[in-house]
Enzyme design. Structure first.
Site, PDB file in Angstrom:
ATOM      1  N   LEU A 172       0.817  -1.209   0.000  1.00 39.05           N
ATOM      2  CA  LEU A 172       0.000   0.000   0.000  1.00 39.05           C
ATOM      3  C   LEU A 172       0.853   1.263   0.000  1.00 39.05           C
ATOM      4  CD1 LEU A 172      -2.634  -1.263   2.594  1.00 39.05           C
ATOM      5  CD2 LEU A 172      -3.044  -0.848   0.161  1.00 39.05           C
ATOM      6  N   ASP A 228      14.056   2.911   9.445  1.00 38.01           N
ATOM      7  CA  ASP A 228      13.489   1.784  10.186  1.00 38.01           C
ATOM      8  C   ASP A 228      12.681   2.407  11.309  1.00 38.01           C
ATOM      9  OD1 ASP A 228      12.905  -0.227  12.022  1.00 38.01           O
ATOM     10  OD2 ASP A 228      14.748  -1.336  11.577  1.00 38.01           O
ATOM     11  N   ASN A 241       2.631   4.459   7.540  1.00 36.49           N
ATOM     12  CA  ASN A 241       2.056   3.300   6.860  1.00 36.49           C
ATOM     13  C   ASN A 241       2.715   1.980   7.258  1.00 36.49           C
ATOM     14  OD1 ASN A 241       0.831   1.813   4.371  1.00 36.49           O
ATOM     15  ND2 ASN A 241       3.042   1.613   4.094  1.00 36.49           N
ATOM     16  N   TYR A 265      -1.998  -7.764  16.583  1.00 36.61           N
ATOM     17  CA  TYR A 265      -2.247  -6.858  15.461  1.00 36.61           C
ATOM     18  C   TYR A 265      -3.480  -5.996  15.724  1.00 36.61           C
ATOM     19  CZ  TYR A 265      -2.929  -5.176  10.696  1.00 36.61           C
ATOM     20  OH  TYR A 265      -3.094  -4.366   9.593  1.00 36.61           O
ATOM     21  N   LYS A 316      -3.536  -1.845  16.288  1.00 36.21           N
ATOM     22  CA  LYS A 316      -4.240  -0.917  15.395  1.00 36.21           C
ATOM     23  C   LYS A 316      -5.337  -0.141  16.142  1.00 36.21           C
ATOM     24  CE  LYS A 316      -1.988  -1.547  11.542  1.00 36.21           C
ATOM     25  NZ  LYS A 316      -1.223  -0.447  10.907  1.00 36.21           N
TER      26      LYS A 316
HETATM   27  N1  LIG Z   1      -3.327  -5.181   3.292  1.00 36.52           N
HETATM   28  C1  LIG Z   1      -4.386  -5.042   4.064  1.00 36.52           C
HETATM   29  O1  LIG Z   1      -5.422  -5.747   3.885  1.00 36.52           O
HETATM   30  C2  LIG Z   1      -4.395  -4.026   5.162  1.00 36.52           C
HETATM   31  C3  LIG Z   1      -5.611  -3.772   5.803  1.00 36.52           C
HETATM   32  C4  LIG Z   1      -5.642  -2.843   6.830  1.00 36.52           C
HETATM   33  C5  LIG Z   1      -4.474  -2.194   7.189  1.00 36.52           C
HETATM   34  N2  LIG Z   1      -3.303  -2.461   6.546  1.00 36.52           N
HETATM   35  C6  LIG Z   1      -2.109  -1.706   6.954  1.00 36.52           C
HETATM   36  O2  LIG Z   1      -1.548  -1.088   5.821  1.00 36.52           O
HETATM   37  C7  LIG Z   1      -0.159  -0.846   6.049  1.00 36.52           C
HETATM   38  C8  LIG Z   1       0.639  -1.329   4.851  1.00 36.52           C
HETATM   39  O3  LIG Z   1       0.484  -2.736   4.771  1.00 36.52           O
HETATM   40  P1  LIG Z   1       0.569  -3.566   3.403  1.00 36.52           P
HETATM   41  O4  LIG Z   1      -0.661  -4.351   3.305  1.00 36.52           O
HETATM   42  O5  LIG Z   1       0.999  -2.685   2.308  1.00 36.52           O
HETATM   43  O6  LIG Z   1       1.726  -4.601   3.820  1.00 36.52           O
HETATM   44  P2  LIG Z   1       3.137  -4.942   3.161  1.00 36.52           P
HETATM   45  O7  LIG Z   1       3.050  -5.073   1.694  1.00 36.52           O
HETATM   46  O8  LIG Z   1       3.660  -6.081   3.983  1.00 36.52           O
HETATM   47  O9  LIG Z   1       4.005  -3.629   3.476  1.00 36.52           O
HETATM   48  C9  LIG Z   1       4.379  -3.310   4.774  1.00 36.52           C
HETATM   49  C10 LIG Z   1       5.474  -2.271   4.682  1.00 36.52           C
HETATM   50  O10 LIG Z   1       5.876  -1.902   6.021  1.00 36.52           O
HETATM   51  C11 LIG Z   1       7.294  -1.952   6.053  1.00 36.52           C
HETATM   52  N3  LIG Z   1       7.835  -2.144   7.394  1.00 36.52           N
HETATM   53  C12 LIG Z   1       7.585  -3.116   8.280  1.00 36.52           C
HETATM   54  N4  LIG Z   1       8.351  -2.946   9.388  1.00 36.52           N
HETATM   55  C13 LIG Z   1       9.095  -1.831   9.172  1.00 36.52           C
HETATM   56  C14 LIG Z   1      10.076  -1.133   9.916  1.00 36.52           C
HETATM   57  N5  LIG Z   1      10.473  -1.553  11.134  1.00 36.52           N
HETATM   58  N6  LIG Z   1      10.598  -0.009   9.393  1.00 36.52           N
HETATM   59  C15 LIG Z   1      10.246   0.432   8.169  1.00 36.52           C
HETATM   60  N7  LIG Z   1       9.329  -0.206   7.388  1.00 36.52           N
HETATM   61  C16 LIG Z   1       8.777  -1.319   7.902  1.00 36.52           C
HETATM   62  C17 LIG Z   1       7.660  -3.114   5.142  1.00 36.52           C
HETATM   63  O11 LIG Z   1       9.032  -3.084   4.813  1.00 36.52           O
HETATM   64  P3  LIG Z   1       9.851  -4.450   4.460  1.00 36.52           P
HETATM   65  O12 LIG Z   1       9.573  -4.768   3.020  1.00 36.52           O
HETATM   66  O13 LIG Z   1      11.276  -4.057   4.727  1.00 36.52           O
HETATM   67  O14 LIG Z   1       9.358  -5.523   5.394  1.00 36.52           O
HETATM   68  C18 LIG Z   1       6.746  -2.799   3.972  1.00 36.52           C
HETATM   69  O15 LIG Z   1       7.297  -1.775   3.177  1.00 36.52           O
HETATM   70  C19 LIG Z   1       0.191  -1.556   7.365  1.00 36.52           C
HETATM   71  O16 LIG Z   1       0.197  -0.632   8.425  1.00 36.52           O
HETATM   72  C20 LIG Z   1      -0.969  -2.534   7.531  1.00 36.52           C
HETATM   73  O17 LIG Z   1      -1.187  -2.875   8.874  1.00 36.52           O
HETATM   74  C21 LIG Z   1      -3.227  -3.354   5.538  1.00 36.52           C
END
Ligand SMILES: NC(=O)c1ccc[n+]([C@@H]2O[C@H](COP(=O)([O-])OP(=O)(O)OC[C@H]3O[C@@H](n4cnc5c(N)ncnc54)[C@H](OP(=O)(O)O)[C@@H]3O)[C@@H](O)[C@H]2O)c1
Length: 231
Positions: free
Chosen positions: A13, A53, A80, A156, A160
């Site tokens: 995202l 980070d 994010n 989780y 949130k």
């Molecule tokens: N997908 C869904 O259905 C959904 C629904 C509701 C909320 N969300 C929220 O949306 C946000 C983005 O999630 P996503 O679905 O896009 O997941 P994703 O593809 O797994 O991306 C997560 C991102 O967070 C980064 N991250 C994790 N730990 C970190 C750290 N310590 N420092 C810097 N970056 C870090 C990851 O980096 P790395 O690649 O280095 O791990 C990655 O770039 C999250 O907050 C998630 O909880 C997602």
């Protein structure tokens, strides 16, 4: 030119938000902890990469110093970055497991916001967009009609729920900056093994809306792409 910093923008995202906001005319800074992946994403969407980070105070301070040196201010901060943590049964979870998820998902919102607030205060219509989840909603996780009610993920969901509350508390306590939270909705990304039912573009609709809305749109709101989220 609106200057926007996004954490965790190397994929998922965050990366799609970066792509769309560049398209919308923002100067976008892709924050990522992996330099190679962050630089690749930034190059692909036409943004600048800054290492961060979100669990590391020194890394977050260095990222803010980098933005100060290059852009001198910030208009939009998008918190994010997030993780799901272990999928262990509740009775197997340890304090260390809890600290890990709460550190990345919740404490990082405080850590990054604290570091970037001085830059936001030099910005125009400064806004913070916190990416929360419907899984952090008391109402949705107790509504049997909702997918959120089918999930058991204590760390989780609680991380949130805290992000949502942080957002409304900051909105009350920091009136010169707008703070809003967004539930992207269940979206196919690495976070859920691509089981999400929304596309990545649908999942970023509400994030992009909050990052681009008019200055009088308000603060302390919790929204998804359909409107106000009951939380
Ligand atoms: N997908 C869904 O259905 C959904 C629904 C509701 C909320 N969300 C929220 O949306 C946000 C983005 O999630 P996503 O679905 O896009 O997941 P994703 O593809 O797994 O991306 C997560 C991102 O967070 C980064 N991250 C994790 N730990 C970190 C750290 N310590 N420092 C810097 N970056 C870090 C990851 O980096 P790395 O690649 O280095 O791990 C990655 O770039 C999250 O907050 C998630 O909880 C997602």
């Amino acid at each position: 030119m609106t200057i926007t910093f996004i954490t965790g923008a190397n994929k998922g995202l965050g990366r799609e938000t970066a792509r769309r906001l560049v398209e919308a005319g923002h100067t976008v800074i892709v924050g990522a902890r992996n330099a190679a992946l962050g630089q690749e994403a930034a190059d692909a969407v036409g943004a600048r990469f800054v290492p961060i980070d979100v669990t590391d105070d020194a890394s977050v301070a260095a990222a803010a110093a980098d933005v100060e040196a290059h852009e001198g201010r910030l208009d939009v901060l998008i918190n994010n970055a997030g993780i799901t943590g272990l999928s262990a049964r509740p009775d197997e979870l340890t304090g260390e497991d809890a600290l890990s998820v709460l550190n990345t998902n919740t404490a990082s919102v405080v850590r990054v916001t604290h570091a970037f607030l001085p830059l936001l205060r030099r910005g125009s219509d400064p806004r913070v967009v916190n990416v929360t989840s419907g899984l952090g909603s008391q109402t949705l996780t107790h509504d049997p009609e909702r997918v959120e009610a089918q999930v058991i993920a204590p760390l989780y969901t609680s991380s949130k729920a805290a992000v949502t509350m942080l957002t409304t508390q900051y909105a009350k306590g920091v009136p010169d900056v707008r703070f809003n939270a967004v539930d992207p909705g269940y979206t196919a990304t690495d976070l859920n093994g691509h089981s999400g039912t929304q596309t990545i573009t649908e999942g970023t609709d509400a994030i992009v809306a909050l990052a681009t809305e008019a200055p009088d749109a308000g603060t302390g709101r919790v929204v998804d792409r359909h409107g106000v989220v009951p939380w």
